[in-house]
Design a protein around this motif. Structure first.
Motif, PDB file in Angstrom:
ATOM      1  N   THR A 155      34.709  26.517 -28.331  1.00 24.73           N
ATOM      2  CA  THR A 155      34.351  25.189 -27.834  1.00 24.73           C
ATOM      3  C   THR A 155      33.876  24.380 -29.038  1.00 24.73           C
ATOM      4  O   THR A 155      32.941  24.794 -29.727  1.00 24.73           O
ATOM      5  N   ARG A 156      34.535  23.265 -29.277  1.00 25.59           N
ATOM      6  CA  ARG A 156      34.146  22.469 -30.447  1.00 25.59           C
ATOM      7  C   ARG A 156      34.026  21.000 -30.097  1.00 25.59           C
ATOM      8  O   ARG A 156      34.646  20.527 -29.153  1.00 25.59           O
ATOM      9  N   TRP A 157      33.193  20.352 -30.867  1.00 24.69           N
ATOM     10  CA  TRP A 157      33.123  18.893 -30.740  1.00 24.69           C
ATOM     11  C   TRP A 157      32.714  18.317 -32.089  1.00 24.69           C
ATOM     12  O   TRP A 157      32.163  19.025 -32.927  1.00 24.69           O
ATOM     13  N   HIS A 158      33.067  17.075 -32.257  1.00 22.33           N
ATOM     14  CA  HIS A 158      32.648  16.394 -33.477  1.00 22.33           C
ATOM     15  C   HIS A 158      31.382  15.624 -33.154  1.00 22.33           C
ATOM     16  O   HIS A 158      31.429  14.591 -32.492  1.00 22.33           O
ATOM     17  N   ASP A 159      30.265  16.171 -33.584  1.00 20.23           N
ATOM     18  CA  ASP A 159      28.998  15.512 -33.290  1.00 20.23           C
ATOM     19  C   ASP A 159      28.848  14.284 -34.192  1.00 20.23           C
ATOM     20  O   ASP A 159      29.063  14.380 -35.398  1.00 20.23           O
ATOM     21  N   LYS A 162      25.785  15.265 -36.388  1.00 17.84           N
ATOM     22  CA  LYS A 162      25.759  16.556 -37.090  1.00 17.84           C
ATOM     23  C   LYS A 162      27.119  17.018 -37.618  1.00 17.84           C
ATOM     24  O   LYS A 162      27.218  18.057 -38.259  1.00 17.84           O
ATOM     25  N   GLY A 163      28.147  16.284 -37.296  1.00 22.25           N
ATOM     26  CA  GLY A 163      29.478  16.674 -37.775  1.00 22.25           C
ATOM     27  C   GLY A 163      30.117  17.698 -36.844  1.00 22.25           C
ATOM     28  O   GLY A 163      29.722  17.851 -35.686  1.00 22.25           O
ATOM     29  N   ASP A 164      31.117  18.430 -37.367  1.00 17.66           N
ATOM     30  CA  ASP A 164      31.861  19.377 -36.521  1.00 17.66           C
ATOM     31  C   ASP A 164      31.005  20.575 -36.144  1.00 17.66           C
ATOM     32  O   ASP A 164      30.362  21.182 -36.998  1.00 17.66           O
ATOM     33  N   ILE A 165      31.026  20.907 -34.876  1.00 20.41           N
ATOM     34  CA  ILE A 165      30.313  22.090 -34.398  1.00 20.41           C
ATOM     35  C   ILE A 165      31.301  22.912 -33.568  1.00 20.41           C
ATOM     36  O   ILE A 165      32.045  22.361 -32.742  1.00 20.41           O
ATOM     37  N   ALA A 166      31.343  24.210 -33.823  1.00 19.67           N
ATOM     38  CA  ALA A 166      32.265  25.083 -33.087  1.00 19.67           C
ATOM     39  C   ALA A 166      31.524  26.336 -32.652  1.00 19.67           C
ATOM     40  O   ALA A 166      30.840  26.965 -33.446  1.00 19.67           O
ATOM     41  N   ILE A 167      31.637  26.660 -31.359  1.00 17.41           N
ATOM     42  CA  ILE A 167      30.970  27.852 -30.823  1.00 17.41           C
ATOM     43  C   ILE A 167      32.042  28.724 -30.171  1.00 17.41           C
ATOM     44  O   ILE A 167      32.747  28.259 -29.269  1.00 17.41           O
ATOM     45  N   PRO A 168      32.178  29.985 -30.593  1.00 18.35           N
ATOM     46  CA  PRO A 168      33.159  30.846 -29.919  1.00 18.35           C
ATOM     47  C   PRO A 168      32.732  31.080 -28.475  1.00 18.35           C
ATOM     48  O   PRO A 168      31.564  31.359 -28.199  1.00 18.35           O
ATOM     49  N   ASN A 169      33.673  30.961 -27.553  1.00 19.07           N
ATOM     50  CA  ASN A 169      33.320  31.090 -26.136  1.00 19.07           C
ATOM     51  C   ASN A 169      32.779  32.464 -25.774  1.00 19.07           C
ATOM     52  O   ASN A 169      32.007  32.601 -24.829  1.00 19.07           O
ATOM     53  N   GLU A 170      33.179  33.467 -26.551  1.00 21.87           N
ATOM     54  CA  GLU A 170      32.702  34.813 -26.201  1.00 21.87           C
ATOM     55  C   GLU A 170      31.178  34.921 -26.364  1.00 21.87           C
ATOM     56  O   GLU A 170      30.549  35.822 -25.844  1.00 21.87           O
ATOM     57  N   VAL A 209      21.509  20.971 -28.518  1.00 19.21           N
ATOM     58  CA  VAL A 209      22.792  21.382 -29.117  1.00 19.21           C
ATOM     59  C   VAL A 209      23.330  22.645 -28.442  1.00 19.21           C
ATOM     60  O   VAL A 209      24.524  22.752 -28.151  1.00 19.21           O
ATOM     61  N   ASN A 210      22.437  23.592 -28.149  1.00 20.69           N
ATOM     62  CA  ASN A 210      22.868  24.844 -27.519  1.00 20.69           C
ATOM     63  C   ASN A 210      23.421  24.650 -26.114  1.00 20.69           C
ATOM     64  O   ASN A 210      24.193  25.469 -25.628  1.00 20.69           O
ATOM     65  N   ASN A 211      22.990  23.589 -25.465  1.00 17.01           N
ATOM     66  CA  ASN A 211      23.493  23.335 -24.109  1.00 17.01           C
ATOM     67  C   ASN A 211      24.878  22.707 -24.121  1.00 17.01           C
ATOM     68  O   ASN A 211      25.616  22.790 -23.139  1.00 17.01           O
ATOM     69  N   THR A 212      25.209  22.064 -25.223  1.00 12.74           N
ATOM     70  CA  THR A 212      26.440  21.272 -25.249  1.00 12.74           C
ATOM     71  C   THR A 212      27.713  22.085 -24.976  1.00 12.74           C
ATOM     72  O   THR A 212      28.526  21.666 -24.142  1.00 12.74           O
ATOM     73  N   GLY A 223      37.375  18.554 -14.603  1.00 12.18           N
ATOM     74  CA  GLY A 223      38.418  17.580 -14.918  1.00 12.18           C
ATOM     75  C   GLY A 223      37.901  16.300 -15.544  1.00 12.18           C
ATOM     76  O   GLY A 223      38.541  15.256 -15.441  1.00 12.18           O
ATOM     77  N   ALA A 224      36.731  16.378 -16.165  1.00  5.49           N
ATOM     78  CA  ALA A 224      36.158  15.166 -16.763  1.00  5.49           C
ATOM     79  C   ALA A 224      36.714  14.937 -18.166  1.00  5.49           C
ATOM     80  O   ALA A 224      37.032  15.884 -18.870  1.00  5.49           O
ATOM     81  N   GLU A 225      36.777  13.673 -18.519  1.00  2.00           N
ATOM     82  CA  GLU A 225      37.093  13.350 -19.903  1.00  2.00           C
ATOM     83  C   GLU A 225      35.809  13.612 -20.691  1.00  2.00           C
ATOM     84  O   GLU A 225      34.719  13.248 -20.240  1.00  2.00           O
ATOM     85  N   LEU A 226      35.941  14.220 -21.853  1.00  2.00           N
ATOM     86  CA  LEU A 226      34.715  14.580 -22.570  1.00  2.00           C
ATOM     87  C   LEU A 226      34.067  13.360 -23.216  1.00  2.00           C
ATOM     88  O   LEU A 226      34.750  12.545 -23.822  1.00  2.00           O
ATOM     89  N   PRO A 227      32.743  13.273 -23.091  1.00  2.00           N
ATOM     90  CA  PRO A 227      32.040  12.188 -23.786  1.00  2.00           C
ATOM     91  C   PRO A 227      31.899  12.531 -25.276  1.00  2.00           C
ATOM     92  O   PRO A 227      32.184  13.661 -25.681  1.00  2.00           O
ATOM     93  N   GLU A 228      31.449  11.566 -26.051  1.00  3.85           N
ATOM     94  CA  GLU A 228      31.079  11.843 -27.442  1.00  3.85           C
ATOM     95  C   GLU A 228      29.630  12.338 -27.423  1.00  3.85           C
ATOM     96  O   GLU A 228      28.864  11.974 -26.534  1.00  3.85           O
ATOM     97  N   TYR A 229      29.299  13.141 -28.416  1.00  4.69           N
ATOM     98  CA  TYR A 229      27.920  13.637 -28.494  1.00  4.69           C
ATOM     99  C   TYR A 229      27.288  13.226 -29.815  1.00  4.69           C
ATOM    100  O   TYR A 229      27.964  13.222 -30.854  1.00  4.69           O
ATOM    101  N   ALA A 230      26.021  12.894 -29.753  1.00  2.00           N
ATOM    102  CA  ALA A 230      25.242  12.631 -30.973  1.00  2.00           C
ATOM    103  C   ALA A 230      23.881  13.277 -30.776  1.00  2.00           C
ATOM    104  O   ALA A 230      23.132  12.878 -29.878  1.00  2.00           O
ATOM    105  N   HIS A 231      23.600  14.288 -31.567  1.00  3.11           N
ATOM    106  CA  HIS A 231      22.314  14.993 -31.424  1.00  3.11           C
ATOM    107  C   HIS A 231      21.362  14.568 -32.531  1.00  3.11           C
ATOM    108  O   HIS A 231      21.661  14.719 -33.716  1.00  3.11           O
ATOM    109  N   LEU A 232      20.235  14.038 -32.094  1.00  2.00           N
ATOM    110  CA  LEU A 232      19.274  13.468 -33.045  1.00  2.00           C
ATOM    111  C   LEU A 232      18.263  14.511 -33.500  1.00  2.00           C
ATOM    112  O   LEU A 232      17.745  15.267 -32.679  1.00  2.00           O
TER     113      LEU A 232
END
Ligand code: GLU
Length: 464
Positions: A155-159, A162-170, A209-212, A223-232
């Motif tokens: 699961t990845r998103w461009h914060d 914080k920039g790119d964040i990627a978490i393996p689903n496992e 961040v851990n919840n994202t 079925g939602a379109e993903l929002p953008e994330y910004a973690h302060l």
């Protein structure tokens, strides 16, 4: 696409300054993009949420002046349980969630095992898979509902901070979305709310961040379109530690109000915590909105600097129109026993003294002697009130008596001839005069002070 942001505080205490900074950035981002900024009260934690805290949050938002587009329709999670149940039922029906009947003991054993293996905690024992036989359903157990988190992939998103964040689903669990009693869990409610509210940009503290990744997976499932994330990043205290009441930090935003900080100064100061626009320190919210860009938010924590907060506050005090400033100072004068601050007009007094204070309480103190003579400090009397002072002041009162057109220049014109006639330096007139009229040695230009206090009152004070 209309930008939609939200501030989603949990009403479990006061409105924390970190929360206000989050709200400020979400608000500014929405305003900048002609979008909408919404408020949501995350009150599903029934044990810790209180109606009082909700009011504290609403009052705090009002105090700082962050306006939200759904003021008549603030979203309360506790009013949305039916909707959460509906989505849970849908996920179950679609095979995207499932019932889990594990006992506490089983879960505890899994946790221990997972700690050893460094894997996700829940072993997915009740997760239906093609060809898999599930354990027999135990009797008398009400199941929880778990979300079917993807077991492979990332699961990845461009914060946006914080920039790119990627978490393996496992590494992610099949999280519980409904407890055995049917109540929905935190991450699930957040997802349904953000989806229903049409939030396009989730701007929040980096403690989330851990919840994202969990939330992203559920968003995808519904079925939602993903929002953008910004973690302060966090705001730390002056010592670089977590802000806490126990360390003696001022935490609640409204406590800064009691300290004499103006709401606009508070926002100006908070804006600079973790965000910069060149060297600009002092600005209005209009300027901030114009300048604000998430790419200028720093990914590392910032530190409180009270000296700077007071400096910025002093600048806002100076910049504020006198009549508006009077609205902030008048109640403080009333608290100090000044029932009528219209003679002399408080606006005129403030015009003279507002450069002398960095907070509204000190500013109110600076206004006091215009309405009531203060008791001089002993040190001032010892220093400035010499043996001849009383008689000299009475002689000067005679000169003042002769002034017809009572204004600073006319009063000023008396000083030099008087000092010459008495054979004294200006200090022997000015300082005792301040003590006789104001009761303090620390005033702005004495002719201006006398002019404002008024002839009759000045003469009365000197002669008494
Ligand atoms: N209720 C959370 C908090 O107060 C914020 C959750 C969110 O912004 O997604 O920290």
């Amino acid at each position: 696409m209309t930008v939609k942001t939200r501030f989603a505080p949990s009403p479990t205490g006061y409105l924390h300054i970190g929360g206000v900074r989050t709200a400020l950035f979400s608000w500014a981002f929405a305003k900048k993009h002609q979008g909408r900024f919404l408020l949501r009260i995350e009150d599903t934690d029934l044990e810790r949420s209180t109606a009082e805290s909700v009011n504290i949050i609403l009052d705090g938002m009002k105090w700082v002046g962050l306006d939200y587009a759904n003021a008549d329709d603030v979203v309360y999670q506790t009013r949305r349980f039916d909707r959460y149940r509906e989505v849970i039922a849908q996920l179950l029906a679609d095979g995207l969630a499932y019932h889990c009947y594990c006992s506490k003991e089983e879960l505890e054993a899994m946790r221990e095992q997972a700690e050893k293996d460094g894997t996700a905690t829940y072993d997915r024992r009740w997760r239906p898979e093609p060809g898999k036989t599930l354990p027999p359903v135990p009797e008398g157990v009400t199941p929880v509902v778990r979300f079917k988190t993807p077991t492979d992939g990332v699961t990845r998103w461009h914060d946006l901070v914080k920039g790119d964040i990627a978490i393996p689903n496992e590494a992610l669990d099949d999280l519980i979305i409904a407890r055995a009693d049917g109540t929905p869990t935190y991450n699930f409610c957040v997802v349904v709310d953000d989806f229903d509210m049409g939030i396009t940009h989730i701007i929040r503290g980096d403690d989330h961040v851990n919840n994202t990744p969990k939330q992203i997976n559920i968003l995808k499932a519904i079925g939602a379109e993903l929002p953008e994330y910004a973690h302060l990043p966090m705001i730390l205290n002056e010592q670089g530690k977590k802000i806490s009441k126990r360390s003696g930090d001022t935490v609640a935003v409204t406590d800064y109000g009691a300290m004499g900080i103006l709401p606009e100064a508070m926002l100006n100061y908070l804006a600079r915590l973790g965000w910069a626009h060149g060297d600009d320190e002092f600005f209005t919210m209009r300027q901030f909105i114009e300048w604000f860009d998430l790419k200028d938010v720093s990914p590392s924590p910032s530190r409180m600097d009270l000296k700077k907060l007071y400096w910025i506050n002093g600048e806002h005090i100076k910049a504020m129109p006198d009549a508006e400033l009077a609205g902030h100072v008048r109640p403080r004068l009333e608290m100090r026993g000044i029932a009528d601050s219209t003679r002399p007009p408080l606006e005129d007094v403030l015009a003279l003294v507002k450069g002398r204070a960095q907070d509204l309480n000190t500013l109110a103190d600076e206004c006091l002697y215009f309405y009531a003579k203060q008791t001089p400090a002993e040190a001032d009397t010892a220093k400035h009130w010499d043996d001849g002072a009383a008689a000299r002041m009475l002689r000067f009162a005679e000169c003042l008596e002769s002034v017809n057109d009572w204004n600073p220049a006319a009063i000023h014109d008396l000083f030099a001839p008087f000092c010459e006639a008495e054979g004294i330096k200006m200090g022997k007139l000015g300082m005792p005069l301040r003590l006789a009229v104001a009761g303090t040695a620390k005033t702005p230009s004495v002719d201006e002070v006398l002019a404002l206090i008024g002839k009759e009152e000045v003469l009365r004070r000197i002669r008494s």
